[in-house]
Design a protein around this motif. Structure first.
Motif, PDB file in Angstrom:
ATOM      1  N   LYS A  70       6.068  72.699  34.087  1.00 24.23           N
ATOM      2  CA  LYS A  70       5.737  72.483  35.494  1.00 24.23           C
ATOM      3  C   LYS A  70       4.510  71.601  35.629  1.00 24.23           C
ATOM      4  N   SER A  71       4.504  70.859  36.707  1.00 24.51           N
ATOM      5  CA  SER A  71       3.359  70.039  37.080  1.00 24.51           C
ATOM      6  C   SER A  71       2.985  70.398  38.511  1.00 24.51           C
ATOM      7  N   VAL A  72       1.703  70.295  38.833  1.00 20.62           N
ATOM      8  CA  VAL A  72       1.277  70.567  40.208  1.00 20.62           C
ATOM      9  C   VAL A  72       1.862  69.538  41.169  1.00 20.62           C
ATOM     10  N   LEU A  73       2.332  68.427  40.638  1.00 22.87           N
ATOM     11  CA  LEU A  73       2.918  67.377  41.473  1.00 22.87           C
ATOM     12  C   LEU A  73       4.407  67.598  41.734  1.00 22.87           C
ATOM     13  N   ASP A  74       5.013  68.530  41.001  1.00 17.96           N
ATOM     14  CA  ASP A  74       6.441  68.813  41.176  1.00 17.96           C
ATOM     15  C   ASP A  74       6.699  69.463  42.531  1.00 17.96           C
ATOM     16  N   VAL A  75       7.798  69.067  43.119  1.00 14.67           N
ATOM     17  CA  VAL A  75       8.265  69.716  44.342  1.00 14.67           C
ATOM     18  C   VAL A  75       9.487  70.538  43.951  1.00 14.67           C
ATOM     19  N   ALA A  76       9.394  71.847  44.120  1.00 13.39           N
ATOM     20  CA  ALA A  76      10.498  72.733  43.744  1.00 13.39           C
ATOM     21  C   ALA A  76      11.645  72.579  44.735  1.00 13.39           C
TER      22      ALA A  76
END
Length: 130
Positions: A70-76
C-alpha cells in the motif's frame, strides 16, 4: 459453545469478533477498516480465480491490497475484506473434530496474515513455530 443445529452466519461472526478482540491491540489497530464478511461459500468467480472447483475447499479469503504493497497515494477502489466461508468451515469442523472457535480463529488469523503481506508459506511456517 455447543451447537445442536449448524452454527449460523451470526454465530460465525460472533466467533470471528471474539477472535479479533483477542489479537494484541497494536496488531488489531492495523486491521481496523478491514471488513470481515461471512458467506456460506465462495462464489463461482472467486473459485475460478483461485483455481478451485469445489467451494468447500476454501474456508477463507483475503481480498485487498496487503499493507506491504500500500501507498498513501493509493485510492482504494473497494475496501480490504476478509471472507470466512461458513459451509467450508463447518465441513472442516465436522471432518477434523477441531473446536469450532479455534477453527474460525485460525482461518481469520491466516487471512489477517495475508493482509500483512505474508504468503501461505510464511503463515504455515509461523503456525509450525507456535
Amino acid at each position: 459453545m455447543r451447537h445442536t443445529t449448524p452454527p449460523s452466519t451470526d454465530d460465525i461472526i460472533q466467533m470471528a469478533e471474539h477472535a479479533l478482540d483477542a489479537i494484541p491491540a497494536e496488531l488489531r489497530a492495523m486491521v481496523r477498516g478491514v471488513a470481515i464478511m461471512v458467506e456460506d461459500v465462495a462464489d463461482d468467480e472467486t473459485l475460478a480465480a483461485m483455481g478451485l472447483d469445489n467451494p468447500w475447499d476454501l474456508t477463507g479469503l483475503y481480498s485487498g491490497t496487503p499493507l506491504t504493497q500500500k501507498s498513501v497515494l493509493d485510492v482504494a477502489l473497494q475496501p480490504d475484506t476478509i471472507f470466512l466461508y461458513r459451509e467450508a468451515i463447518l465441513l472442516e469442523w465436522i471432518e477434523t473434530g477441531e473446536e469450532l472457535f479455534r477453527l474460525v480463529r485460525n482461518v481469520l488469523i491466516h487471512e489477517i496474515g495475508h493482509h500483512f503481506g505474508l504468503s501461505d508459506a510464511d503463515i504455515e511456517r509461523l503456525e509450525r513455530d507456535e
